[in-house]
Design a protein around this motif. Sequence first.
Motif, short mmCIF file in Angstrom:
data_model
loop_
_atom_site.label_atom_id
_atom_site.label_comp_id
_atom_site.label_asym_id
_atom_site.label_seq_id
_atom_site.Cartn_x
_atom_site.Cartn_y
_atom_site.Cartn_z
N TYR A 143 0.82 -1.21 0.00
CA TYR A 143 0.00 0.00 0.00
C TYR A 143 0.86 1.26 0.00
O TYR A 143 0.49 2.27 -0.62
CB TYR A 143 -0.93 0.00 1.22
CG TYR A 143 -2.07 -0.99 1.13
CD1 TYR A 143 -2.74 -1.22 -0.07
CD2 TYR A 143 -2.48 -1.72 2.26
CE1 TYR A 143 -3.78 -2.15 -0.15
CE2 TYR A 143 -3.52 -2.63 2.19
CZ TYR A 143 -4.16 -2.84 0.99
OH TYR A 143 -5.19 -3.75 0.91
N SER A 148 -1.18 4.47 -1.09
CA SER A 148 -2.46 4.35 -0.37
C SER A 148 -2.15 4.47 1.12
O SER A 148 -2.09 3.49 1.86
CB SER A 148 -3.13 3.00 -0.68
OG SER A 148 -3.44 2.89 -2.05
N LYS A 151 -4.51 3.11 4.07
CA LYS A 151 -4.45 1.65 4.15
C LYS A 151 -3.09 1.20 4.68
O LYS A 151 -3.00 0.24 5.46
CB LYS A 151 -4.70 1.04 2.78
CG LYS A 151 -6.14 1.15 2.29
CD LYS A 151 -6.30 0.47 0.94
CE LYS A 151 -7.74 0.51 0.47
NZ LYS A 151 -7.89 -0.17 -0.85
#
Length: 397
Positions: A143, A148, A151
């Motif tokens: 991630y 991201s 996350k």
Amino acid sequence: MSTRIVMILSIWFAGLGIAQAQQAETDSMFFAPSKYLLLDKGLQFRITKAINSMYNFDFATAERDYAVLAIQYPNHPLPEFLVALGYWWRIEVDVTNEKYDAVFLKYLDRAIEKAETIFEEDETNKEAAFFLAAGYGFKGRLYSERKSWTKAAWAGKNALKYMDLSRGEEEFNPELLLGDALFNYFSEWIPENYPLMRPVMALFPKGNKELGLQQLEEVANNAFYTRIEAQYFLFRLYASEEKEPFKALQISEYLHTKFPENPYFHRSYARHLYAVGRWTEAVQQSREILERIDAKKTGYESNSGRYAAFYMAQYNERIGNRAEAKKYYLKTLSYGEESESQESGYYLHSLLQLGKLATEEKNKQLAKDYFKKVKKYAKRKHPAHQAARDYIKKNKL
């Protein structure tokens, strides 16, 4: 800057749960079975070939053996985790390629689900906590590569929680030391290199880079499950942060010799040969990498080609073979564009060198085009951007 912290935290656990098959053959059949599958010497012996096949990028052989393991231990997270690890190494070769993300996460989620079931039944089960730490750690690492960050932070938090819960089993200590080693190194390295992060790092225990390196060396020499991952981190740190190129070369040479079909170890070996000036060997390895790309060998792709072509170009320029130098600088550009790595140092330096060669050949328009590309892809403070501006001004392009 906080994104860097997330990425560092998430990679601490990347080596957990990884079996490395060097010791098993000598002592595997003479130990009583452990209550934990990971510590079962007989199992280590049986999966030696599969683990080595995986690191050597023979995934078909490895996964056939993992399928047998899944039949024998249908409720255990180990088989799915090992399959996920194989997909991680496919990703590692070129982390910008998202082709394997979904299947990697699928197998990790299966391993995590099975580990959670075991842990819910017995919260003292160190092996279940061990797999949960490893599973969430790998998810956090992916991630963070994909930016991201929410996350990644969630996965990293879970990894840290289960890492703490997995402590206390003496037999696991050599494996768990990898996480401690990376923590010790990076918790001191981050505030040194990112001063704005000092208030954040003050919330964590104080680290010790020297101790971290010592612990990595101990894991690399003594651990069973995390040995290769420790060696991976060591050669990267010695090459970039510690400025110890010969130590980096020694480790990458060992890994390439042991796993000659692993493209990541192969290109790292070529890179370290180049870094210490062993030109003949660097060229030999680079030529082999390019041949394997042409032959479509598993894992050999444009990212490795960019490295190898650049070393070939540098060598030919060094010996005065301008035609071959241009040929390989152009190959570097081609591989860089294929992998969308136009901001990489090798791509930018190849543009600079091609511009200089075109200037020497009195082809001012071509030279100007190359230098314009440097200015397009390099940030203004990048040395390549400054070099292009200076060369344009000096040669009135």
